[in-house]
Design a protein around this motif. Sequence first.
Motif, short mmCIF file in Angstrom:
data_model
loop_
_atom_site.label_atom_id
_atom_site.label_comp_id
_atom_site.label_asym_id
_atom_site.label_seq_id
_atom_site.Cartn_x
_atom_site.Cartn_y
_atom_site.Cartn_z
N PRO A 2 0.83 -1.21 0.00
CA PRO A 2 0.00 0.00 0.00
C PRO A 2 0.86 1.26 0.00
CG PRO A 2 0.01 -1.00 2.17
CD PRO A 2 0.74 -1.94 1.25
N GLN A 3 0.40 2.27 -0.69
CA GLN A 3 1.09 3.55 -0.71
C GLN A 3 0.55 4.39 0.44
OE1 GLN A 3 3.60 4.53 -2.77
NE2 GLN A 3 3.58 2.43 -3.50
N HIS A 4 1.42 5.05 1.15
CA HIS A 4 1.02 5.88 2.27
C HIS A 4 1.08 7.35 1.86
CE1 HIS A 4 1.08 2.45 4.95
NE2 HIS A 4 2.19 2.09 4.36
N SER A 5 0.05 8.09 2.18
CA SER A 5 0.02 9.50 1.81
C SER A 5 0.33 10.41 2.99
CB SER A 5 -1.34 9.86 1.22
OG SER A 5 -2.34 9.61 2.18
N CYS A 6 0.71 9.84 4.11
CA CYS A 6 1.03 10.62 5.30
C CYS A 6 2.44 11.21 5.16
CB CYS A 6 0.98 9.72 6.53
SG CYS A 6 1.55 10.52 8.02
N VAL A 7 2.57 12.49 5.41
CA VAL A 7 3.88 13.14 5.42
C VAL A 7 4.11 13.67 6.83
CG1 VAL A 7 5.30 14.96 4.44
CG2 VAL A 7 3.63 13.77 3.00
N PRO A 8 4.90 12.97 7.62
CA PRO A 8 5.09 13.39 9.01
C PRO A 8 6.07 14.56 9.12
CG PRO A 8 6.36 11.43 8.60
CD PRO A 8 5.57 11.71 7.33
N ASN A 9 5.87 15.41 10.09
CA ASN A 9 6.84 16.43 10.42
C ASN A 9 7.86 15.80 11.36
OD1 ASN A 9 5.65 18.57 9.03
ND2 ASN A 9 4.23 18.93 10.70
N PHE A 19 15.31 25.42 9.45
CA PHE A 19 16.52 24.61 9.51
C PHE A 19 16.19 23.15 9.25
CE2 PHE A 19 17.17 28.24 12.38
CZ PHE A 19 18.26 28.84 11.74
N PRO A 20 15.85 22.82 8.01
CA PRO A 20 15.40 21.44 7.72
C PRO A 20 16.54 20.43 7.69
CG PRO A 20 15.52 22.69 5.71
CD PRO A 20 15.84 23.66 6.82
N TRP A 21 16.23 19.21 8.02
CA TRP A 21 17.09 18.05 7.87
C TRP A 21 16.38 17.09 6.92
CZ3 TRP A 21 21.46 16.49 11.03
CH2 TRP A 21 21.87 17.47 11.93
N VAL A 22 17.12 16.24 6.30
CA VAL A 22 16.52 15.24 5.41
C VAL A 22 16.31 13.96 6.21
CG1 VAL A 22 16.84 13.85 3.34
CG2 VAL A 22 17.60 16.22 3.37
N SER A 23 15.12 13.40 6.11
CA SER A 23 14.81 12.14 6.79
C SER A 23 14.32 11.14 5.76
CB SER A 23 13.71 12.34 7.83
OG SER A 23 14.12 13.22 8.83
N PHE A 24 14.72 9.90 5.92
CA PHE A 24 14.29 8.83 5.03
C PHE A 24 13.48 7.83 5.85
CE2 PHE A 24 18.09 10.49 3.07
CZ PHE A 24 17.70 10.63 1.75
#
Length: 66
Positions: A2-9, A19-24
């Motif tokens: 299933p594809q998830h459409s949730c984009v967590p902060n 001051f963003p960081w990249v998260s995987f």
Amino acid sequence: MPQHSCVPNVFVDTHDPRFPWVSFFALRAVRAGGELTWNYNYDVGSVPGKVLYCYCGAPTCRGQLL
């Protein structure tokens, strides 16, 4: 899968969005030292003289990124 459409902060060391960081996030466990690859959806053969193979092993992998 299933594809998830949730984009967590996700905040690391700060709650300031300037001051963003990249998260995987992965759908399966990734071993330490494992290679992460993502598909930019380039057309295979679109960069003359450049070939970039993918070794992810996914059943839907097309085998090449460029």
